[in-house]
Design an enzyme around this catalytic site. Structure first.
Site, PDB file in Angstrom:
ATOM      1  N   TYR A  80       0.816  -1.282   0.147  1.00 39.43           N
ATOM      2  CA  TYR A  80      -0.411   0.526  -0.281  1.00 39.43           C
ATOM      3  C   TYR A  80       0.820   1.102  -0.232  1.00 39.43           C
ATOM      4  O   TYR A  80       0.807   2.241  -0.711  1.00 39.43           O
ATOM      5  CB  TYR A  80      -1.267  -0.141   1.214  1.00 39.43           C
ATOM      6  CG  TYR A  80      -2.436   1.371   0.853  1.00 39.43           C
ATOM      7  CD1 TYR A  80      -2.982   0.943   0.237  1.00 39.43           C
ATOM      8  CD2 TYR A  80      -1.729   2.471   1.474  1.00 39.43           C
ATOM      9  CE1 TYR A  80      -4.065   2.110   0.648  1.00 39.43           C
ATOM     10  CE2 TYR A  80      -3.192   3.522   1.370  1.00 39.43           C
ATOM     11  CZ  TYR A  80      -3.325   3.155   0.832  1.00 39.43           C
ATOM     12  OH  TYR A  80      -4.260   3.789   0.906  1.00 39.43           O
ATOM     13  N   PHE A 132      -7.476  21.447 -24.629  1.00 36.84           N
ATOM     14  CA  PHE A 132      -7.853  19.995 -24.911  1.00 36.84           C
ATOM     15  C   PHE A 132      -9.104  19.790 -23.772  1.00 36.84           C
ATOM     16  O   PHE A 132      -8.725  21.043 -22.350  1.00 36.84           O
ATOM     17  CB  PHE A 132      -6.533  19.368 -23.902  1.00 36.84           C
ATOM     18  CG  PHE A 132      -6.814  17.792 -24.267  1.00 36.84           C
ATOM     19  CD1 PHE A 132      -7.151  17.229 -25.534  1.00 36.84           C
ATOM     20  CD2 PHE A 132      -7.471  17.291 -23.261  1.00 36.84           C
ATOM     21  CE1 PHE A 132      -7.556  16.458 -25.881  1.00 36.84           C
ATOM     22  CE2 PHE A 132      -7.919  15.855 -23.891  1.00 36.84           C
ATOM     23  CZ  PHE A 132      -7.828  15.200 -24.912  1.00 36.84           C
ATOM     24  N   THR A 133      -9.788  19.008 -24.294  1.00 38.95           N
ATOM     25  CA  THR A 133     -10.987  18.728 -23.582  1.00 38.95           C
ATOM     26  C   THR A 133     -10.658  18.438 -22.241  1.00 38.95           C
ATOM     27  O   THR A 133     -11.960  19.374 -21.555  1.00 38.95           O
ATOM     28  CB  THR A 133     -11.463  17.799 -23.776  1.00 38.95           C
ATOM     29  OG1 THR A 133     -11.199  16.405 -24.312  1.00 38.95           O
ATOM     30  CG2 THR A 133     -12.034  17.695 -24.993  1.00 38.95           C
ATOM     31  N   ASP A 223       2.031  20.763 -20.776  1.00 37.11           N
ATOM     32  CA  ASP A 223       1.439  18.650 -20.596  1.00 37.11           C
ATOM     33  C   ASP A 223       1.977  17.781 -21.665  1.00 37.11           C
ATOM     34  O   ASP A 223       1.746  17.902 -22.839  1.00 37.11           O
ATOM     35  CB  ASP A 223      -0.187  18.988 -21.307  1.00 37.11           C
ATOM     36  CG  ASP A 223      -0.872  18.213 -22.074  1.00 37.11           C
ATOM     37  OD1 ASP A 223      -0.734  16.634 -21.822  1.00 37.11           O
ATOM     38  OD2 ASP A 223      -2.658  17.945 -22.216  1.00 37.11           O
ATOM     39  N   LYS A 266      -0.104   7.299 -23.475  1.00 35.08           N
ATOM     40  CA  LYS A 266       0.386   7.639 -24.849  1.00 35.08           C
ATOM     41  C   LYS A 266       1.768   7.265 -25.275  1.00 35.08           C
ATOM     42  O   LYS A 266       1.988   6.551 -25.471  1.00 35.08           O
ATOM     43  CB  LYS A 266      -0.535   9.088 -25.246  1.00 35.08           C
ATOM     44  CG  LYS A 266      -1.649   9.436 -25.514  1.00 35.08           C
ATOM     45  CD  LYS A 266      -2.186   9.562 -24.288  1.00 35.08           C
ATOM     46  CE  LYS A 266      -3.829  10.384 -24.063  1.00 35.08           C
ATOM     47  NZ  LYS A 266      -4.608  10.345 -22.738  1.00 35.08           N
ATOM     48  N   ARG A 390     -13.467  15.170 -34.042  1.00 33.57           N
ATOM     49  CA  ARG A 390     -12.876  16.692 -33.274  1.00 33.57           C
ATOM     50  C   ARG A 390     -13.179  17.594 -33.598  1.00 33.57           C
ATOM     51  O   ARG A 390     -12.571  19.185 -34.031  1.00 33.57           O
ATOM     52  CB  ARG A 390     -11.844  16.243 -33.751  1.00 33.57           C
ATOM     53  CG  ARG A 390     -10.600  15.429 -32.480  1.00 33.57           C
ATOM     54  CD  ARG A 390     -10.568  15.638 -30.761  1.00 33.57           C
ATOM     55  NE  ARG A 390     -11.642  14.962 -30.191  1.00 33.57           N
ATOM     56  CZ  ARG A 390     -11.511  14.732 -29.036  1.00 33.57           C
ATOM     57  NH1 ARG A 390     -10.373  14.882 -28.101  1.00 33.57           N
ATOM     58  NH2 ARG A 390     -12.925  14.838 -28.192  1.00 33.57           N
ATOM     59  N   PHE A 457     -18.866  14.622 -25.612  1.00 29.10           N
ATOM     60  CA  PHE A 457     -18.755  13.515 -26.983  1.00 29.10           C
ATOM     61  C   PHE A 457     -18.562  12.543 -26.559  1.00 29.10           C
ATOM     62  O   PHE A 457     -18.862  11.623 -27.650  1.00 29.10           O
ATOM     63  CB  PHE A 457     -17.698  14.480 -27.447  1.00 29.10           C
ATOM     64  CG  PHE A 457     -16.231  14.843 -26.557  1.00 29.10           C
ATOM     65  CD1 PHE A 457     -15.650  13.687 -26.248  1.00 29.10           C
ATOM     66  CD2 PHE A 457     -16.639  15.899 -25.990  1.00 29.10           C
ATOM     67  CE1 PHE A 457     -14.752  13.529 -25.454  1.00 29.10           C
ATOM     68  CE2 PHE A 457     -15.290  15.663 -24.703  1.00 29.10           C
ATOM     69  CZ  PHE A 457     -14.533  14.713 -24.930  1.00 29.10           C
TER      70      PHE A 457
HETATM   71  C1  P61 Z   1      -7.326  10.862 -26.351  1.00 27.13           C
HETATM   72  F1  P61 Z   1     -11.857  12.452 -26.611  1.00 27.13           F
HETATM   73  N1  P61 Z   1      -6.120  12.572 -24.716  1.00 27.13           N
HETATM   74  O1  P61 Z   1      -6.631  12.448 -27.023  1.00 27.13           O
HETATM   75  P1  P61 Z   1      -6.059  10.826 -20.190  1.00 27.13           P
HETATM   76  N2  P61 Z   1      -3.769  15.882 -22.338  1.00 27.13           N
HETATM   77  C2  P61 Z   1      -3.970  15.700 -23.542  1.00 27.13           C
HETATM   78  C3  P61 Z   1      -4.629  14.240 -24.177  1.00 27.13           C
HETATM   79  O2  P61 Z   1      -4.441  13.890 -25.521  1.00 27.13           O
HETATM   80  C4  P61 Z   1      -5.420  14.140 -22.972  1.00 27.13           C
HETATM   81  C5  P61 Z   1      -5.217  14.252 -21.821  1.00 27.13           C
HETATM   82  C6  P61 Z   1      -4.419  15.503 -21.734  1.00 27.13           C
HETATM   83  C7  P61 Z   1      -7.562  11.141 -25.014  1.00 27.13           C
HETATM   84  C8  P61 Z   1      -8.156  10.328 -23.866  1.00 27.13           C
HETATM   85  C9  P61 Z   1      -9.312  11.321 -24.278  1.00 27.13           C
HETATM   86  O3  P61 Z   1     -11.673  14.282 -24.925  1.00 27.13           O
HETATM   87  C10 P61 Z   1     -11.248  13.211 -25.107  1.00 27.13           C
HETATM   88  O4  P61 Z   1      -5.203   9.922 -19.100  1.00 27.13           O
HETATM   89  C11 P61 Z   1      -2.711  16.520 -24.779  1.00 27.13           C
HETATM   90  O5  P61 Z   1      -7.388  10.785 -20.788  1.00 27.13           O
HETATM   91  O6  P61 Z   1      -6.936  11.295 -18.295  1.00 27.13           O
HETATM   92  C12 P61 Z   1      -6.049  12.104 -22.915  1.00 27.13           C
HETATM   93  O7  P61 Z   1      -5.527  12.421 -20.309  1.00 27.13           O
HETATM   94  C13 P61 Z   1      -5.617  13.095 -20.624  1.00 27.13           C
HETATM   95  C14 P61 Z   1     -10.474  11.276 -25.250  1.00 27.13           C
HETATM   96  C15 P61 Z   1      -9.753  12.433 -22.614  1.00 27.13           C
HETATM   97  C16 P61 Z   1     -11.020  12.244 -25.990  1.00 27.13           C
HETATM   98  C17 P61 Z   1     -10.422  13.627 -23.206  1.00 27.13           C
HETATM   99  O8  P61 Z   1      -7.933  10.103 -27.119  1.00 27.13           O
END
Ligand code: P61
Length: 466
Positions: A80, A132-133, A223, A266, A390, A457
């Site tokens: 833990y 970013f979303t 980021d 990623k 997107r 979305f």
């Molecule tokens: C993606 F449709 N990305 O691209 P988490 N920053 C950035 C990202 O690309 C990102 C995160 C933070 C995704 C998954 C995803 O609107 C969406 O590990 C540059 O997913 O929490 C994630 O990181 C967030 C898809 C996220 C989406 C949000 O496919």
């Protein structure tokens, strides 16, 4: 025998790995896909993955791990507190990124939540190189307002500017003039810029930004979700970096920022994980305190020990030049094949996917009828290939007026998971896009019939207008 050997001179981007295990994918009929699409409310997020042939929804958590990473899972120390894997991850972050302090989180948005809560005060402004979303939502939930300071070229799919992720310092300066530096929580800088089409920021621009921010006492939060991919573009495109390794460039990028949020799903080649990393001890202290509220103890933050081990190994693999060359090479292969057929895509081809320009692809569908959503649905119907909208659906609504944002970019993202698909898969993708392009006049718009409040979305539902 001696040859004048330059490895890259005539070598294509072929993968620096071979396949040890395969996962079968399902081929479906047109009728099966039509039924699945209607059941999913024309939203590719709501399809069952068992109904998908080639899954280009995202490069997030869809990576194939290496044999070393799988072996690393067996070394999971599931204590833990004080797991050995936490210390391995901390070493990797210090060695490859140079940040001092690590706070693990379950994924990127966990880190965004924590840093936003610490640094953003009600009424603050958060400038960044495009929204970013999830990042913007956490900034807003903490009382901030995001302001876009990316260069104009980033909003133009046709612009071939090599660093469309760059910041326009005049836009930042105007914000500082209007609100005063003390109302700017920090500048939010993504490497590469996802919503712009996976476009990089240059080191020259980041250095200028750093100088400006130091002068005004403003922090830069990075980021770093696709930092190695950004570094590869710097190596290719920026003067003076051709002979530097991706690992060196990554470290230089990080050194120009005060802290970072990371979705390890990623670049870092894993299926789950993330972290916040900072250089300031006081921020670390507060983050380490908050993480126990939202994620888990400060030495696991929502990840298991084995997850942290896989991330630590993945970070090392992610900054190898051979890996990143083939990763981006595969994306460019797909993009260049589409360009050869005059398919409208965002140029230059980005790092993690090819982005179709839905406004040009479907000029007869007005933005309010969700052209990119409709195009993603049509591609699935044609071939079972899953992509992601997107555009206006992803952009959501203005938090003050409640109106839709009408983003200039109305895109469909063909996102390439790392180390998963072959060149032949990419060829099938091209064939399907060409097929849909030939039949584009039959693709009509959509009507939104269900709209969730946050990040709509993901779960919104649509009906076809014909
Ligand atoms: C993606 F449709 N990305 O691209 P988490 N920053 C950035 C990202 O690309 C990102 C995160 C933070 C995704 C998954 C995803 O609107 C969406 O590990 C540059 O997913 O929490 C994630 O990181 C967030 C898809 C996220 C989406 C949000 O496919």
């Amino acid at each position: 025998m001696e040859l004048d050997s330059n490895t890259y001179r005539r070598r294509s981007w072929a993968e620096p790995w071979k396949i040890k295990m395969v996962e079968h994918v399902k081929m479906t009929t047109y009728e099966e896909r039509k039924k699945a699409l209607v059941e999913a409310g024309f939203n590719t997020f709501l399809l069952r993955s068992g109904d998908v042939y080639i899954d280009l929804l995202t490069d997030s958590g869809t990576n194939a791990m290496s044999d070393r990473q799988w072996a690393g899972l067996m070394l999971g120390d599931e204590a833990y507190a004080g797991s050995e894997n936490y210390y391995h991850l901390e070493d990797a972050i210090q060695k490859y990124y140079g940040y001092k302090y690590l706070v693990p989180t379950h994924q990127g948005r966990g880190a965004e939540n924590i840093i936003s809560r610490i640094l953003i005060k009600q009424g603050d402004i958060v400038p960044g190189n495009m929204y970013f979303t999830t990042t913007r939502l956490h900034q807003e939930l903490s009382g901030g307002t995001f302001k876009d300071i990316i260069i104009d070229e980033a909003h133009d799919p046709e612009s071939e500017y090599p660093f469309k992720g760059n910041v326009d310092l005049a836009k930042l300066d105007a914000l500082v003039d209007e609100y005063g530096a003390n109302r700017i929580s920090y500048v939010s800088i993504a490497t590469t810029v996802n919503m712009a089409g996976g476009q990089p920021i240059s080191l020259a621009n980041l250095r200028e930004l750093r100088a400006y921010c130091l002068q005004h006492g403003i922090r830069i939060i990075h980021d770093m979700t696709r930092v190695a991919e950004n570094a590869w573009f710097i190596k290719q495109r920026e003067e003076g970096y051709a002979d530097k390794s991706v690992a060196e460039i990554v470290k230089e990028i990080c050194s120009l920022t005060d802290g970072a949020t990371m979705s390890a799903k990623k670049d870092a080649l894993v299926n789950i994980g993330g972290f916040l990393a900072v250089n300031d001890y006081d921020i670390f202290e507060e983050a380490r305190n908050l993480v126990v509220v939202y994620e888990g103890l400060h030495t696991y933050g929502g990840m298991s020990g084995r997850d942290m081990e896989a991330v630590a190994i993945g970070i090392e693999e992610s900054v190898q030049d051979d890996h990143i060359r083939s990763r981006v090479g595969q994306v460019e292969y797909l993009g260049n094949r589409l360009l050869a057929h005059d398919i409208p895509i965002v140029k230059p081809v980005g790092s993690h996917g090819v982005f179709l320009d839905a406004k040009k692809f479907l000029p007869h569908v007005p933005q309010i009828s969700f052209p990119a959503q409709a195009l993603a649905a049509a591609i699935y119907l044609d071939s079972g290939i899953r992509t992601m909208e997107r555009g206006i659906v992803s952009a959501g609504r203005d938090k003050l007026t409640g109106d839709h944002y009408y983003p200039k970019l109305e895109l469909v993202r063909l996102t390439i998971p790392r180390r998963v698909y072959t060149q032949a898969h990419m060829d099938v993708v091209v064939e399907s896009i060409l097929e849909v392009f030939d039949q584009r006049n039959r693709v009509l718009g959509l009507k939104m019939v269900y709209e969730p409040k946050y990040l709509r979305f993901f779960q919104a539902r649509f009906e076809s207008l014909g």
